[in-house]
Design a protein around this motif. Structure first.
Motif, PDB file in Angstrom:
ATOM      1  N   GLN A 192       4.898  13.707  -2.501  1.00 15.55           N
ATOM      2  CA  GLN A 192       5.746  12.767  -3.244  1.00 15.55           C
ATOM      3  C   GLN A 192       6.394  11.772  -2.280  1.00 15.55           C
ATOM      4  O   GLN A 192       6.520  10.594  -2.588  1.00 15.55           O
ATOM      5  CB  GLN A 192       6.835  13.513  -4.025  1.00 15.55           C
ATOM      6  N   ARG A 193       6.796  12.260  -1.113  1.00 12.65           N
ATOM      7  CA  ARG A 193       7.416  11.376  -0.122  1.00 12.65           C
ATOM      8  C   ARG A 193       6.411  10.321   0.361  1.00 12.65           C
ATOM      9  O   ARG A 193       6.747   9.157   0.540  1.00 12.65           O
ATOM     10  CB  ARG A 193       7.944  12.193   1.080  1.00 12.65           C
ATOM     11  N   LEU A 194       5.162  10.773   0.549  1.00  9.79           N
ATOM     12  CA  LEU A 194       4.131   9.832   1.011  1.00  9.79           C
ATOM     13  C   LEU A 194       3.754   8.848  -0.097  1.00  9.79           C
ATOM     14  O   LEU A 194       3.436   7.693   0.171  1.00  9.79           O
ATOM     15  CB  LEU A 194       2.886  10.598   1.477  1.00  9.79           C
ATOM     16  N   ARG A 195       3.806   9.322  -1.340  1.00  6.51           N
ATOM     17  CA  ARG A 195       3.407   8.453  -2.462  1.00  6.51           C
ATOM     18  C   ARG A 195       4.386   7.301  -2.688  1.00  6.51           C
ATOM     19  O   ARG A 195       4.011   6.303  -3.293  1.00  6.51           O
ATOM     20  CB  ARG A 195       3.275   9.278  -3.749  1.00  6.51           C
ATOM     21  N   VAL A 196       5.635   7.454  -2.259  1.00  6.35           N
ATOM     22  CA  VAL A 196       6.576   6.348  -2.445  1.00  6.35           C
ATOM     23  C   VAL A 196       6.550   5.389  -1.250  1.00  6.35           C
ATOM     24  O   VAL A 196       7.270   4.406  -1.225  1.00  6.35           O
ATOM     25  CB  VAL A 196       8.024   6.848  -2.710  1.00  6.35           C
ATOM     26  N   ALA A 197       5.703   5.695  -0.283  1.00  5.54           N
ATOM     27  CA  ALA A 197       5.541   4.798   0.871  1.00  5.54           C
ATOM     28  C   ALA A 197       4.490   3.730   0.529  1.00  5.54           C
ATOM     29  O   ALA A 197       3.669   3.934  -0.360  1.00  5.54           O
ATOM     30  CB  ALA A 197       5.105   5.604   2.085  1.00  5.54           C
ATOM     31  N   PRO A 198       4.531   2.609   1.227  1.00  8.82           N
ATOM     32  CA  PRO A 198       3.578   1.538   0.897  1.00  8.82           C
ATOM     33  C   PRO A 198       2.180   1.795   1.457  1.00  8.82           C
ATOM     34  O   PRO A 198       1.687   1.057   2.303  1.00  8.82           O
ATOM     35  CB  PRO A 198       4.215   0.302   1.531  1.00  8.82           C
ATOM     36  N   ALA A 199       1.565   2.876   0.990  1.00  7.75           N
ATOM     37  CA  ALA A 199       0.193   3.191   1.410  1.00  7.75           C
ATOM     38  C   ALA A 199      -0.586   3.608   0.173  1.00  7.75           C
ATOM     39  O   ALA A 199      -0.037   4.297  -0.689  1.00  7.75           O
ATOM     40  CB  ALA A 199       0.214   4.325   2.433  1.00  7.75           C
ATOM     41  N   PRO A 200      -1.857   3.200   0.063  1.00  7.30           N
ATOM     42  CA  PRO A 200      -2.640   3.605  -1.109  1.00  7.30           C
ATOM     43  C   PRO A 200      -2.750   5.128  -1.197  1.00  7.30           C
ATOM     44  O   PRO A 200      -2.785   5.815  -0.177  1.00  7.30           O
ATOM     45  CB  PRO A 200      -4.013   2.982  -0.847  1.00  7.30           C
ATOM     46  N   GLY A 250       6.987  18.870  -1.397  1.00 13.17           N
ATOM     47  CA  GLY A 250       7.339  17.498  -1.761  1.00 13.17           C
ATOM     48  C   GLY A 250       6.857  16.468  -0.744  1.00 13.17           C
ATOM     49  O   GLY A 250       7.252  15.307  -0.804  1.00 13.17           O
ATOM     50  N   ILE A 251       6.004  16.894   0.184  1.00  9.94           N
ATOM     51  CA  ILE A 251       5.505  15.974   1.220  1.00  9.94           C
ATOM     52  C   ILE A 251       4.636  14.879   0.580  1.00  9.94           C
ATOM     53  O   ILE A 251       4.722  13.706   0.943  1.00  9.94           O
ATOM     54  CB  ILE A 251       4.725  16.755   2.304  1.00  9.94           C
TER      55      ILE A 251
END
Lengths: 230, 264
Positions: free
Chosen positions: A68-76, A65-66
């Motif tokens: 998914q965690r990064l995808r909800v952060a404000p980074a493209p 799930g790493i």
């Protein structure tokens, strides 16, 4: 980079296998040539980086799930994969340079300066084929354990067929197939790049085929890839 | 537990309007609308497969809905996703962090991603605040479930977001850890964060949520404060039938409204 360092045992293994092959193949230099042996070993290293390093890292991060965690952060989104590709690029450079040094020290393989430079560039281009092949594997298979098994099998197949196929022991059909396989084309472009004066139309065709494989694998790998395992 | 003084007359930190999500021909979320206000804990409850995760995934931007508008702190998740995400803290249900990194490194990494500059002292202070100062150099994979949840919650709020999304944050925790997490969630609410919480624990929803929406078969079937939901439904025959020991609880209302059938 910290991740790479913390997993240094796995990274060491990636470098160690082609290094051992390079040292043990000293006797084949007369038959295959110094650049032939070196390009074979670099190709083995690139196969390991793309298939085992990158693919297993992506499969694990997705499973945990790493991503998914990064995808909800404000980074493209593209930065998530780019950061992982950057780590593999570093591994390609490290492996290639280590093999240059080992080849020079232990096998007396001496190449002109521009050969080393072009060889390094060819390694990066060749490495992309295995990274994109790895992308297809994680695109098709979600379970990280299955990904691990499949990448090991493919890696083993590439090494065995790649190294023994070109010797001619497996027959002319296999030799020809290996020559235009992802293993053969990468080996050819690295071999020619290490000795720039030997670059010919066959090398250019091998480069085109390498780029073609990469484009096809990457297209389907990205198309089939899912960010989570559900 | 209600916080009406805090929540009234304030602009919502999350507005979901007419949300529709389809998986092929299956209508997973049907015309769902709700809002979360600052300083409010809003619970989204529903049986398995009711549409909670799909709704939450759409809010997080992990799923593209077929129609509907979602605004986080005024930013559209579809048109301004980076701004919306910058104002949102997320604790995902199945999230993990890189197990080979220490918790100090993980906090620094995510602080960097959210553009927060933390000194070593600030990181130490954060860890002390969640009673993990002695584990600063422990790898994430070595922590217990409760400790991992605390780290996850810290990272969800590291950039002081207006909206915090918590997807079943206490699943698998022992009662002590669960109570401790409730206190932390309430502290976040008291600081003015708007919190969207999903949970299967009616006890948790009743204890910490200011308002609740019950979702079933993709549709919101009730929205109110926990007590108001109990009061307005206590006379329903299905709720009376679901109640045990003569006292109507939120769980009885939930069962009464969504049925007794076990969902897959």
């Amino acid at each position: 980079m910290t991740t790479l360092w913390r997993n240094r045992r796995a990274s060491l293994l990636v470098v160690l296998v082609p290094t051992v092959i390079l040292i043990s193949w000293k006797g084949l230099i007369g038959q295959l040539g110094g650049t032939g042996v070196l390009s074979n070993c670099i190709t083995v290293g690139l196969t390991a980086i793309g298939l085992m390093g990158y693919t297993n890292m992506i499969a694990r991060d997705r499973d945990k799930g790493i991503f998914q965690r990064l995808r909800v952060a404000p980074a493209p989104k593209w930065t998530i994969m780019t950061s992982r590709l950057a780590v593999q690029l570093l591994m390609i450079i490290i492996t290639t340079v280590v093999l240059f040094i080992v080849g020079y020290k232990f096998d007396d393989i001496s190449i002109e300066a521009r050969g080393y430079l072009f060889g390094l560039l060819a390694s990066i281009v060749g490495g992309a084929i295995y990274l994109s092949l790895g992308q297809i594997i994680v695109g098709l298979i979600k379970n990280p354990e299955t990904v691990n098994v499949v990448t090991r099998l493919v890696y083993f197949l590439f090494i065995m067929i790649g190294t023994f196929g070109e010797t001619g022991y497996l027959g002319p059909y296999v030799t020809n197939a290996v020559e235009w396989s992802p293993y053969g084309t990468v080996k050819d472009i690295i071999s020619a790049a290490l000795e720039p004066s030997t670059w010919n139309s066959h090398s250019s065709m091998a480069l085109l085929v390498t780029l073609g494989y990469t484009a096809v694998f990457a297209t389907f790998g990205i198309k089939w890839f899912r960010w989570n395992t559900r | 537990m209600n916080n009406d003084n805090h929540t009234s007359q304030t602009t919502p930190v999350l507005q979901v309007d007419g949300l529709n999500v389809y998986y092929g021909s299956f209508h997973a979320v049907s015309n769902v609308s709700f809002e979360v206000r600052p300083g409010e804990i809003f619970g989204l409850l529903g049986p398995n497969g009711a549409g909670k995760t799909s709704t939450l995934s759409a809010v997080e931007g992990l799923l593209k809905p077929q129609s509907g508008n979602i605004r986080v702190a005024g930013y559209s998740i579809r048109e301004q996703p980076l701004y919306a995400r910058a104002n949102m803290g997320v604790q995902l249900q199945a999230t993990s962090f890189q197990p080979e990194l220490t918790i100090t490194e993980i906090i620094q990494l995510y602080a960097g991603i959210y553009g927060v500059d933390l000194s070593k002292e600030q990181v130490a202070s954060i860890l002390a605040n969640i009673k993990l100062q002695d584990s600063a150099n422990k790898k994430y994979g070595q922590l217990s479930g409760g400790q991992q949840q605390r780290i996850s919650l810290v990272i969800a709020t590291i950039h002081d977001p207006q909206l915090v999304l918590l997807d079943e944050p206490t699943t698998g925790l022992d009662p002590q850890s669960r109570r401790q997490l409730w206190v932390r969630i309430e502290a976040m609410r008291d600081k003015g964060h708007g919190i969207l919480l999903t949970t299967h624990s009616m006890e948790e929803a009743e204890a910490v949520c200011d308002r609740i929406a019950i979702i079933d078969h993709g549709k919101i079937i009730a929205t109110d404060t926990p007590q108001a939901l109990i009061d307005s439904n206590r006379e329903r025959p299905e709720v009376i039938q679901a109640s045990r020991k003569g006292k109507v609880t939120l769980e009885d209302v939930f069962i009464g409204l969504t049925g007794t059938e076990v969902r897959s």
